[in-house]
Scaffold this active site. Structure first.
Site, short mmCIF file in Angstrom:
data_model
loop_
_atom_site.label_atom_id
_atom_site.label_comp_id
_atom_site.label_asym_id
_atom_site.label_seq_id
_atom_site.Cartn_x
_atom_site.Cartn_y
_atom_site.Cartn_z
N GLU A 217 -39.79 79.80 18.62
CA GLU A 217 -39.93 78.38 18.32
C GLU A 217 -38.72 77.95 17.51
O GLU A 217 -37.92 78.78 17.06
CB GLU A 217 -41.22 78.10 17.55
CG GLU A 217 -41.30 78.79 16.22
CD GLU A 217 -42.64 78.57 15.52
OE1 GLU A 217 -42.70 78.84 14.31
OE2 GLU A 217 -43.61 78.14 16.17
N HIS A 255 -45.28 75.54 11.86
CA HIS A 255 -45.06 76.66 10.95
C HIS A 255 -44.02 76.31 9.89
O HIS A 255 -43.13 75.51 10.11
CB HIS A 255 -44.58 77.89 11.72
CG HIS A 255 -45.65 78.50 12.57
ND1 HIS A 255 -45.39 79.09 13.79
CD2 HIS A 255 -46.99 78.61 12.39
CE1 HIS A 255 -46.51 79.54 14.31
NE2 HIS A 255 -47.49 79.26 13.49
#
Length: 299
Positions: A217, A255
């Site tokens: 990511e 995150h």
């Protein structure tokens, strides 16, 4: 075979008597995990009844410390379901008990705490950490340590390493007919124990893993470093996906580690690094699964 977790793993659950620990202990037992005990300070000598898929209701003993649990059961894996403020102490206790694998499910762990127990684990030379803020890992048909759904795929010959929990589940489901040797969610915090590179190296050495899916990511440079490792050390085919192609610059996305600054850490930069070493990269999870399916069916 599988990486890190097998049917022979003996698992203790730190925080088993809490609501999350109790719920996921039941799920892990249903998946065939060999859970030998729980750990809750001050509750040693008690037990908790669970439904076992083969034996009906069975009591799982509770110990007051990880050391007591290891001495009594020979445990070699811990899964940690404790609140963030207690996680440092729980992980340190597991490391001091010399457990080879410690899976930290808890999210919201302060980075300074993670840095402290990461350093301790590294110095120990004994303990592999997975997480924190991760779904854990599963070797389908063998064992499940964490919160990954066990009924969405089967045993197979694909290895999966992912920063994202939900994308771990989606990829397992997309490729459910082919199956997985092991799927591991490493977590997306700025400091984590097991990295993409660690998992890639293990899958490379696993004779029962034929191909690898790597999900990253935006943020940081973990995927670029993994690409450099693939170029020099991985001979098996790797298919990649990077979450965050449409993420706005400068935003933290999901995150804590998923933040983009300028051109650093963008999905496009990660895609470029992976494709430069021969990794085919999907633009969506479904396209990524299709690319893996092409690899497997052509072999």
């Amino acid at each position: 075979m599988a990486i890190f977790l097998t049917e022979h793993s003996r698992v203790v659950v730190q925080g088993m008597t809490g609501s999350e620990g109790r719920k996921h202990t039941q799920r892990m037992l249903r998946a065939g995990t060999h859970i030998v005990g729980g750990v809750t300070p001050g509750k040693g000598g008690q037990s908790v009844d669970f439904e076992h898929p083969d034996s009906g209701r069975v009591p799982v003993p509770v110990y007051s410390s990880v050391g007591d649990a290891v001495a009594a059961t020979g445990a070699d894996v811990s899964v940690i379901f404790v609140p963030a403020k207690f996680t440092l102490g729980a992980v340190v206790e597991a490391i001091e008990a010399k457990l080879p694998l410690v899976v930290v499910i808890t999210e919201g762990v302060p980075v300074k705490d993670t840095a402290e127990f990461f350093a301790l684990a590294s110095q120990s030379g004994t303990t592999r950490l997975v997480g924190p803020n991760c779904p854990g890992l599963i070797s389908p048909g063998r064992a499940n340590a964490g919160i990954i759904p066990a009924d969405i795929t089967k045993r197979g010959r694909i290895g999966l390493v992912s920063k994202s929990g939900t994308l771990t589940y989606q990829m397992m489901y997309e490729l459910r007919d082919l199956g997985f040797s092991t799927a591991i969610g490493i977590g997306g915090d700025p400091i984590i124990g097991t990295t993409h590179i660690d998992a890639l190296a293990a899958f490379q050495d696993d004779p029962d893993t034929d191909a690898i899916v790597m999900i990253g990511e935006i943020g940081g440079d973990a995927e670029e470093r993994a690409a450099a490792f693939i170029e020099t050390s991985v001979t098996k085919p790797v298919i990649g996906y990077v979450a965050g192609f449409t993420a706005p610059e400068g935003k933290t996305m999901g995150h804590a580690g998923a933040i983009v600054s300028g051109s650093a850490g963008t999905a496009a930069a990660k895609q470029e690094a992976m494709e430069a070493v021969g990794v085919r990269v999907g633009r969506t999870p479904s396209e990524t699964a299709r690319l893996m399916r092409e690899i497997i069916t052509a072999s």
